[in-house]
Design a protein around this motif. Sequence first.
Motif, PDB file in Angstrom:
ATOM      1  N   ALA A 173       0.338  -1.017  -0.605  1.00 10.48           N
ATOM      2  CA  ALA A 173      -0.152   0.304   0.251  1.00 10.48           C
ATOM      3  C   ALA A 173       0.827   1.516  -0.008  1.00 10.48           C
ATOM      4  N   PHE A 174       2.286   1.100   0.737  1.00 11.60           N
ATOM      5  CA  PHE A 174       2.740   3.172   0.472  1.00 11.60           C
ATOM      6  C   PHE A 174       3.473   2.783  -0.122  1.00 11.60           C
ATOM      7  N   LYS A 175       3.953   1.627  -0.785  1.00  9.92           N
ATOM      8  CA  LYS A 175       4.219   2.120  -2.312  1.00  9.92           C
ATOM      9  C   LYS A 175       3.307   2.465  -3.431  1.00  9.92           C
ATOM     10  N   ALA A 184       2.854  14.149  -1.095  1.00  8.79           N
ATOM     11  CA  ALA A 184       1.940  13.207   0.458  1.00  8.79           C
ATOM     12  C   ALA A 184       2.693  12.974   1.255  1.00  8.79           C
ATOM     13  N   LYS A 185       2.449  13.050   2.487  1.00 11.13           N
ATOM     14  CA  LYS A 185       3.538  12.477   3.910  1.00 11.13           C
ATOM     15  C   LYS A 185       2.355  11.069   3.648  1.00 11.13           C
ATOM     16  N   LEU A 186       3.405  10.288   3.741  1.00 13.29           N
ATOM     17  CA  LEU A 186       2.710   8.801   4.109  1.00 13.29           C
ATOM     18  C   LEU A 186       1.952   8.370   5.171  1.00 13.29           C
ATOM     19  N   ILE A 217       7.825   5.743   4.279  1.00 10.76           N
ATOM     20  CA  ILE A 217       6.419   5.943   5.253  1.00 10.76           C
ATOM     21  C   ILE A 217       7.420   7.540   5.512  1.00 10.76           C
ATOM     22  N   ASP A 218       5.876   8.092   6.173  1.00  9.44           N
ATOM     23  CA  ASP A 218       6.430   9.436   7.022  1.00  9.44           C
ATOM     24  C   ASP A 218       6.324   9.870   7.987  1.00  9.44           C
ATOM     25  N   GLY A 219       5.098   9.202   8.230  1.00 13.08           N
ATOM     26  CA  GLY A 219       4.334   9.471   9.736  1.00 13.08           C
ATOM     27  C   GLY A 219       3.496   8.730   9.928  1.00 13.08           C
TER      28      GLY A 219
END
Length: 410
Positions: A173-175, A184-186, A217-219
């Motif tokens: 999903a993150f990819k 966008a921050k993920l 992944i950012d957050g």
Amino acid sequence: MRTQHLGMVLLALASAGEAQLNALAKRAGKLYFGSATDNGELSDTAYTNILKSEFGSTTPGNGQKWQYTEPNRGQFSFSNGDVVANFAATNNLILRCHTLVWHSQLPSWVSSGSWTQAQLTSIIETHIANVVAHYKGKCYAWDVVNEALNEDGSWRDSVFSRVFGGGNFIPVAFKAAAAADPAAKLYYNDYNIEATGAKQAAAANIVKLVKSSGARIDGVGMQAHLIVGQMPSAASLAATMNSYLSAGATEVAYTELDIRHSSLPASSAALKQQGDDYARITQACLALKACVGITIWDYTDKYSWIPGVFPGQGAALLWDDNLQKKPAYTSVSSVLAAAATGGTNPPPVSSSTTLITSATSTTTGGGTTQPTGCTAKKYDQCGGEGWMGCTVCASGSTCKVSNQWYSQCL
Ligand code: G3I
């Protein structure tokens, strides 16, 4: 000097017509102070006036979820999700987008299918590619995966964890999200991950899992659906956020904050306790630069999800059913105001308050004289260093000192 500064900041905000909680949060170094909202509420003008005047960010409570965005395979619909996204754009609000992969509000064509891993991978990728592409450039952040964990830190049972035999659907999903909107921050987003424990440790491991797969992944979004009087300690809140940063996240946020009373109606002591509890979360976020903001899960008890799910509980937000501010509003705004003016955070509203026996009329450092003959409503501010508003409370309430910066009609 600090007193003069606080007064001038609040006056400047008011005269500039800036969103109050959001403006204070920004001056304190945060990116936003936000509130979730939902389509039906946007026809309530009294409601939207406050949403626009106090908040700098919003999250759609429902419209971007899978059941609305891809109700049938390959059939995408954004009419629901666009309502809040358009409201945000029109009113210059940051948009936190919510959510892409979640076991709930998932159409049965996904949840009831007998998929191979390859098939479900393709379904996730197609869903995310289309939904994220539609909102590309509009979302500050996406909650890419929501609530994948049980309380003990094991994988929650869902079509996703069953087919993948664990959490390997998460990097997929993150990819896909990173490919569809590089800006966008993920976020990974969950509840009961605000305090240290098995679920928090597992959430930190999700950050590592995604990063070790080579995806971005950012957050970590800590939903923070909390209960009055049952709060994590300040140390636990801080250690939790730091655990996500150590695992490789670059930011964290409180994404769905509400603090509910476990029985109703709330006594005035319980309302004060709720203010203390909100202050603790606000202070925790202020204390950490990487905590970018706080979103409350709607701002008024009128539209809270809680009574529908926890009958007999609720009154969890900063405004009551009648869109009147509650003591917790004052707690949050006073903590933000103190940080915004470079002061130390005031202690949260305590249950032992000092009674002001008579209203005082002072002249501020800016030379502005407090108004005379006006009355502050119950729960409104009535004093504090730098305060230039009404100091007399409406009948039935008394001006009490909450802290150095704020007195309140209680
Ligand atoms: O849209 C239908 C409407 O057509 C129908 O007439 C009505 C009848 O009940 O239901 C409407 O759908 C409701 C939907 O909200 C929109 O109002 C659902 O029943 C209701 O279950 C749904 O609740 C939402 C809930 O997520 C679902 O799990 C809440 O509004 C929403 O605030 C809540 O948000 C979640 C976050 O996404 C994730 N974290 C927890 C949080 C609170 O549960």
